[in-house]
Scaffold this motif. Structure first.
Motif, PDB file in Angstrom:
ATOM      1  N   LYS A   1       0.831  -1.204   0.000  1.00 43.33           N
ATOM      2  CA  LYS A   1       0.000   0.000   0.000  1.00 43.33           C
ATOM      3  C   LYS A   1       0.866   1.256   0.000  1.00 43.33           C
ATOM      4  O   LYS A   1       0.539   2.252  -0.658  1.00 43.33           O
ATOM      5  CB  LYS A   1      -0.935  -0.010   1.206  1.00 43.33           C
TER       6      LYS A   1
ATOM      7  N   ASP B   1      -2.928   2.470  -8.438  1.00 48.72           N
ATOM      8  CA  ASP B   1      -4.190   1.728  -8.479  1.00 48.72           C
ATOM      9  C   ASP B   1      -4.967   1.921  -7.173  1.00 48.72           C
ATOM     10  O   ASP B   1      -4.420   1.719  -6.077  1.00 48.72           O
ATOM     11  CB  ASP B   1      -3.892   0.241  -8.696  1.00 48.72           C
TER      12      ASP B   1
ATOM     13  N   ARG C   1       0.542  -4.544  -7.457  1.00 49.70           N
ATOM     14  CA  ARG C   1       0.551  -4.047  -8.838  1.00 49.70           C
ATOM     15  C   ARG C   1       0.904  -5.198  -9.776  1.00 49.70           C
ATOM     16  O   ARG C   1       1.975  -5.795  -9.671  1.00 49.70           O
ATOM     17  CB  ARG C   1       1.550  -2.904  -8.964  1.00 49.70           C
TER      18      ARG C   1
ATOM     19  N   SER D   1       2.319   1.773  -3.424  1.00 46.96           N
ATOM     20  CA  SER D   1       1.319   2.010  -4.475  1.00 46.96           C
ATOM     21  C   SER D   1       0.629   3.359  -4.333  1.00 46.96           C
ATOM     22  O   SER D   1      -0.436   3.567  -4.929  1.00 46.96           O
ATOM     23  CB  SER D   1       0.258   0.899  -4.437  1.00 46.96           C
TER      24      SER D   1
ATOM     25  N   ASN E   1      -4.671  -4.871  -3.230  1.00 48.07           N
ATOM     26  CA  ASN E   1      -5.196  -5.681  -4.340  1.00 48.07           C
ATOM     27  C   ASN E   1      -5.265  -7.169  -3.930  1.00 48.07           C
ATOM     28  O   ASN E   1      -4.735  -8.051  -4.606  1.00 48.07           O
ATOM     29  CB  ASN E   1      -4.348  -5.504  -5.598  1.00 48.07           C
ATOM     30  N   GLU E   2      -5.966  -7.421  -2.810  1.00 46.64           N
ATOM     31  CA  GLU E   2      -6.107  -8.802  -2.329  1.00 46.64           C
ATOM     32  C   GLU E   2      -7.168  -9.539  -3.143  1.00 46.64           C
ATOM     33  O   GLU E   2      -8.219  -8.974  -3.476  1.00 46.64           O
ATOM     34  CB  GLU E   2      -6.492  -8.815  -0.846  1.00 46.64           C
ATOM     35  N   MET E   3      -6.899 -10.792  -3.439  1.00 45.87           N
ATOM     36  CA  MET E   3      -7.826 -11.636  -4.184  1.00 45.87           C
ATOM     37  C   MET E   3      -7.724 -13.081  -3.684  1.00 45.87           C
ATOM     38  O   MET E   3      -6.769 -13.422  -2.970  1.00 45.87           O
ATOM     39  CB  MET E   3      -7.536 -11.578  -5.686  1.00 45.87           C
TER      40      MET E   3
ATOM     41  N   ARG F   1      -7.239   0.022  -5.879  1.00 48.46           N
ATOM     42  CA  ARG F   1      -7.347  -1.236  -5.154  1.00 48.46           C
ATOM     43  C   ARG F   1      -6.083  -1.535  -4.365  1.00 48.46           C
ATOM     44  O   ARG F   1      -6.131  -2.079  -3.268  1.00 48.46           O
ATOM     45  CB  ARG F   1      -7.655  -2.384  -6.111  1.00 48.46           C
ATOM     46  N   CYS F   2      -4.942  -1.193  -4.916  1.00 48.47           N
ATOM     47  CA  CYS F   2      -3.684  -1.394  -4.193  1.00 48.47           C
ATOM     48  C   CYS F   2      -3.612  -0.490  -2.974  1.00 48.47           C
ATOM     49  O   CYS F   2      -3.088  -0.879  -1.928  1.00 48.47           O
ATOM     50  CB  CYS F   2      -2.495  -1.123  -5.113  1.00 48.47           C
TER      51      CYS F   2
END
Length: 264
Positions: A146, A153, A224, A149, A161-163, A155-156
């Motif tokens: 974070k 982005d 990213r 970034s 940007n967790e998935m 989401r980052c």
């Protein structure tokens, strides 16, 4: 001298001697007798009048005996687990979480291919519990992503940007060539993760003679993401290969949550 007069005088003089006064008997408390009814009803007030002060209590009274209790045997100590290794807890088939993990596994087997579904059988599902140190490393890596970034982005910036991804341990690591990563063109090791369970299974399809296979459902901080072979930007944390595969370059970005044992 007349005798009659003398007799009367003699008789009058003895009148006081002829009268006898009986003395009154003296009363005593010890000889006093009361009726039974009075003794029963008035014995306590009489006793209180004679002894107005209460009797002193003993200074050291004897303790009352306690009831005997059966001794409770000590509980066995918990099993010793390493502070750096995770533990596995099997979920029964009727557990709600077991059903959720099973639906995710089946629905993501072949999302782009109609009529193709999982034809095997899910044998067992385990929940993975990590030690505090592993969870702390995962959150520290998220915070670092974070911070790097900032201004890129959204989401980052929000959660790194967790998935959710699938990973087969039999696939192991993969070496990919990335130009400009860390200032070098040498191949980089990465961990292969997939957005669908079918893609993760295909990554180890060449492994034969295996009756049962294992697959991990993981939380992945992708950060990213760079498309494979495009650009020379070194500021990224993972690489996208194809439609479903994402290669994570840092092992701290991977946190397995469930282990699925299945048959094909």
């Amino acid at each position: 001298m007349p005798t009659g007069w003398v007799r009367s005088l003699h008789c009058k003089s003895n009148v006081s001697d002829d009268v006898i006064i009986q003395p009154k008997p003296s009363l005593s408390i010890s000889k006093l007798r009361l009726p039974r009814s009075c003794t029963r009803s008035h014995s306590q007030p009489l006793k209180d009048s004679i002894f107005p002060f209460p009797k002193p209590k003993p200074t050291n009274p004897k303790p009352e005996p306690r009831p005997k209790t059966m001794p409770v045997p000590p509980s066995p100590p918990p099993p010793l687990l390493s502070a750096s290794l995770p533990s596995f807890v099997e979920l029964p088939p009727d557990h709600p979480t077991h059903g959720v993990v099973q639906r995710i596994f089946l629905c993501s087997w072949s999302p782009d291919k109609e009529g193709v579904s999982f034809s095997g059988e899910i044998d067992r599902v385990f929940r993975i519990r990590h030690p505090i140190k592993a969870l702390a490393q995962f959150e520290q890596y998220r915070a670092a992503v974070k911070a790097r970034s900032a201004g890129s982005d959204p989401r980052c910036i929000a959660d790194g940007n967790e998935m959710m991804c699938f990973h087969c341990p039999a696939g192991g690591e993969v070496k990919i060539g990335l130009s400009g990563y860390n200032g070098s063109d040498a191949p980089v090791k990465g961990i292969r993760t997939f957005s669908g369970s079918g893609g993760a299974h295909e990554s180890v399809a060449q492994v034969k003679d295996m009756e049962k296979r294992a697959m991990l459902v993981c939380r992945v901080i992708a950060g990213r993401v760079r498309d494979d072979g495009i650009g020379a930007d070194s500021e990224f944390e993972s690489v996208r290969v194809g439609k479903e595969e994402i290669v994570v370059l840092d092992p701290r970005a991977l946190l397995p949550c469930f282990l699925i044992i299945y048959k094909v």
